[in-house]
Enzyme design. Sequence first.
Site, PDB file in Angstrom:
ATOM      1  N   SER A 126      20.417 -17.381 -29.651  1.00  0.00           N
ATOM      2  CA  SER A 126      20.482 -17.898 -30.488  1.00  0.00           C
ATOM      3  C   SER A 126      19.301 -19.368 -31.145  1.00  0.00           C
ATOM      4  O   SER A 126      20.233 -20.078 -30.166  1.00  0.00           O
ATOM      5  CB  SER A 126      21.439 -17.512 -31.168  1.00  0.00           C
ATOM      6  OG  SER A 126      21.191 -17.250 -32.296  1.00  0.00           O
ATOM      7  N   TYR A 144      14.430 -18.668 -37.079  1.00  0.00           N
ATOM      8  CA  TYR A 144      14.648 -18.376 -38.437  1.00  0.00           C
ATOM      9  C   TYR A 144      12.859 -19.666 -38.882  1.00  0.00           C
ATOM     10  O   TYR A 144      13.110 -20.251 -38.256  1.00  0.00           O
ATOM     11  CB  TYR A 144      15.809 -18.574 -39.269  1.00  0.00           C
ATOM     12  CG  TYR A 144      17.348 -18.432 -39.003  1.00  0.00           C
ATOM     13  CD1 TYR A 144      17.528 -16.643 -38.868  1.00  0.00           C
ATOM     14  CD2 TYR A 144      17.868 -18.162 -37.676  1.00  0.00           C
ATOM     15  CE1 TYR A 144      18.685 -15.949 -38.989  1.00  0.00           C
ATOM     16  CE2 TYR A 144      19.175 -17.938 -37.868  1.00  0.00           C
ATOM     17  CZ  TYR A 144      19.389 -17.016 -38.057  1.00  0.00           C
ATOM     18  OH  TYR A 144      20.786 -16.067 -37.596  1.00  0.00           O
ATOM     19  N   THR A 174      13.514 -13.680 -36.750  1.00  0.00           N
ATOM     20  CA  THR A 174      14.447 -13.032 -38.029  1.00  0.00           C
ATOM     21  C   THR A 174      13.632 -13.671 -39.538  1.00  0.00           C
ATOM     22  O   THR A 174      14.293 -14.521 -39.604  1.00  0.00           O
ATOM     23  CB  THR A 174      15.535 -13.628 -38.293  1.00  0.00           C
ATOM     24  OG1 THR A 174      16.392 -13.829 -36.430  1.00  0.00           O
ATOM     25  CG2 THR A 174      16.622 -12.871 -38.709  1.00  0.00           C
ATOM     26  N   LYS A 211      12.646  -9.370 -36.577  1.00  0.00           N
ATOM     27  CA  LYS A 211      13.930  -8.700 -36.279  1.00  0.00           C
ATOM     28  C   LYS A 211      14.154  -8.788 -38.337  1.00  0.00           C
ATOM     29  O   LYS A 211      14.904  -9.749 -38.625  1.00  0.00           O
ATOM     30  CB  LYS A 211      14.613  -9.384 -35.288  1.00  0.00           C
ATOM     31  CG  LYS A 211      16.684  -9.162 -35.744  1.00  0.00           C
ATOM     32  CD  LYS A 211      17.180  -9.868 -34.765  1.00  0.00           C
ATOM     33  CE  LYS A 211      18.268  -9.372 -35.283  1.00  0.00           C
ATOM     34  NZ  LYS A 211      19.462 -10.430 -35.766  1.00  0.00           N
ATOM     35  N   HIS A 251      21.766  -6.827 -40.333  1.00  0.00           N
ATOM     36  CA  HIS A 251      22.316  -8.562 -40.131  1.00  0.00           C
ATOM     37  C   HIS A 251      23.536  -7.899 -39.373  1.00  0.00           C
ATOM     38  O   HIS A 251      24.469  -8.870 -39.902  1.00  0.00           O
ATOM     39  CB  HIS A 251      21.368  -9.390 -40.309  1.00  0.00           C
ATOM     40  CG  HIS A 251      22.042 -10.736 -40.365  1.00  0.00           C
ATOM     41  ND1 HIS A 251      20.629 -11.297 -40.274  1.00  0.00           N
ATOM     42  CD2 HIS A 251      22.594 -11.970 -39.983  1.00  0.00           C
ATOM     43  CE1 HIS A 251      20.674 -11.985 -39.211  1.00  0.00           C
ATOM     44  NE2 HIS A 251      21.587 -12.702 -39.255  1.00  0.00           N
TER      45      HIS A 251
HETATM   46  C1  LIG Z   1      28.909 -14.056 -34.791  1.00  0.00           C
HETATM   47  C2  LIG Z   1      27.208 -13.442 -34.810  1.00  0.00           C
HETATM   48  C3  LIG Z   1      26.819 -14.642 -35.394  1.00  0.00           C
HETATM   49  C4  LIG Z   1      25.499 -14.167 -35.061  1.00  0.00           C
HETATM   50  N1  LIG Z   1      23.835 -14.593 -35.223  1.00  0.00           N
HETATM   51  C5  LIG Z   1      22.901 -14.548 -35.196  1.00  0.00           C
HETATM   52  C6  LIG Z   1      21.612 -15.339 -35.309  1.00  0.00           C
HETATM   53  O1  LIG Z   1      22.277 -17.029 -35.054  1.00  0.00           O
HETATM   54  N2  LIG Z   1      20.379 -14.565 -35.099  1.00  0.00           N
HETATM   55  C7  LIG Z   1      20.110 -13.933 -35.570  1.00  0.00           C
HETATM   56  O2  LIG Z   1      18.323 -13.097 -36.212  1.00  0.00           O
HETATM   57  N3  LIG Z   1      21.290 -12.837 -36.014  1.00  0.00           N
HETATM   58  C8  LIG Z   1      22.283 -13.625 -35.163  1.00  0.00           C
HETATM   59  N4  LIG Z   1      23.332 -12.229 -35.558  1.00  0.00           N
HETATM   60  C9  LIG Z   1      23.438 -10.728 -36.134  1.00  0.00           C
HETATM   61  C10 LIG Z   1      22.909 -10.054 -34.489  1.00  0.00           C
HETATM   62  O3  LIG Z   1      21.790 -10.482 -33.641  1.00  0.00           O
HETATM   63  C11 LIG Z   1      23.105  -8.726 -35.329  1.00  0.00           C
HETATM   64  O4  LIG Z   1      21.497  -8.057 -35.632  1.00  0.00           O
HETATM   65  C12 LIG Z   1      23.989  -7.381 -35.182  1.00  0.00           C
HETATM   66  O5  LIG Z   1      25.413  -8.573 -34.996  1.00  0.00           O
HETATM   67  C13 LIG Z   1      23.834  -5.930 -34.670  1.00  0.00           C
HETATM   68  O6  LIG Z   1      24.960  -5.424 -35.225  1.00  0.00           O
HETATM   69  P1  LIG Z   1      25.981  -5.215 -34.162  1.00  0.00           P
HETATM   70  O7  LIG Z   1      27.323  -6.911 -33.717  1.00  0.00           O
HETATM   71  O8  LIG Z   1      26.839  -4.627 -34.931  1.00  0.00           O
HETATM   72  O9  LIG Z   1      26.000  -5.109 -32.792  1.00  0.00           O
HETATM   73  C14 LIG Z   1      24.612 -12.672 -35.947  1.00  0.00           C
HETATM   74  C15 LIG Z   1      25.789 -11.221 -35.373  1.00  0.00           C
HETATM   75  C16 LIG Z   1      27.243 -12.054 -34.994  1.00  0.00           C
HETATM   76  C17 LIG Z   1      28.617 -11.239 -35.592  1.00  0.00           C
END
Ligand SMILES: Cc1cc2nc3c(=O)[nH]c(=O)nc-3n(C[C@H](O)[C@H](O)[C@H](O)COP(=O)(O)O)c2cc1C
Length: 293
Positions: free
Chosen positions: A19, A42, A68, A166, A190
């Site tokens: 990330s 982003y 994203t 994404k 997300h």
């Molecule tokens: C703690 C946390 C931090 C996240 N940070 C980002 C991020 O920095 N960038 C991003 O594109 N998605 C982020 N996401 C979303 C994830 O990339 C992803 O789309 C999502 O967690 C998928 O669902 P799942 O957790 O049920 O597998 C984050 C999700 C969580 C739980």
Amino acid sequence: GEAQAGRAAHAAGVPFTLSTVGICPISEVAAAAGTPPWFQLYMLRDRGAVRALLDGAWAAGCRTLVFTVDLPLPGMRLRDIRHGMAASGARPALIRAAQVLARPGWVQDVALRGQPLRFGNLTAQVPGARDLGAFKAWVDAQFDPSVTWQDIDWLRGQWQGRLLLKGILDVQDAQAAVQVGADGIVVSNHGGRQLDSVASTAAKLPAIAQAVGAQTEVLVDGGVRSGVDVFKALALGARGVLIGRPWVWALAAQGEAGVRTLLAQWQRELLLAMTLAGVTRVADIGPQHLDTD
Ligand SMILES: Cc1cc2nc3c(=O)[nH]c(=O)nc-3n(C[C@H](O)[C@H](O)[C@H](O)COP(=O)(O)O)c2cc1C
């Protein structure tokens, strides 16, 4: 943490995506894993910062950008406030202090022996930042709700590697992603953590895969919790899945070994689901394996 997860993923033959706001810098993850990770970014208000981050990722050997597009602004995330994660003031500070005191292992391993926590990819962008709060304030000010497909077109011109968009959740946006020259999309809401009542990716995936699956690579994430879930995502039309929370939970529980165990177990589950469903090749998993009556 990301360095360990990156190593475990590479050992299992799957890519790791780092990330923008990860703790470890991309060079550290690349060195630990023995291969550069995919990089997630982003759109930032400061387009010079976007270019600098792209250059940094490229220089670290990264060739796949996961860009994203579903976060023009961060969501409410009421649970983060309730748990003391996201608020300032005396009560959240007390909640956090109690949580830290209840985890002496974490204090020893991360707070005392580890390096100071920072957003490792953003140290050049936020010079002089001394704690996570300073990094977070910079990121919060950089969200850009004005982004349109023209900006994504600009981004495409800035990145010569593979580009995955994404956060696509409808057919129209999926088609726009193809138009703009994306090499793939991630159907994602997300993780459902930004907008209450948002549609599930499982509900949206089939129509999107049908519309653009022949022209671009369609991946999906959100709620994938087992090898059987991977099978279902492929049956709904995805070429592959991404995961968010499961690897973080595995890492928190058992470090690198936890992530290795998770991935090995899911591979076994996927193979078993294929065997029981009578499929011999991943590419043969399709809608015929879903009972949609
Ligand atoms: C703690 C946390 C931090 C996240 N940070 C980002 C991020 O920095 N960038 C991003 O594109 N998605 C982020 N996401 C979303 C994830 O990339 C992803 O789309 C999502 O967690 C998928 O669902 P799942 O957790 O049920 O597998 C984050 C999700 C969580 C739980």
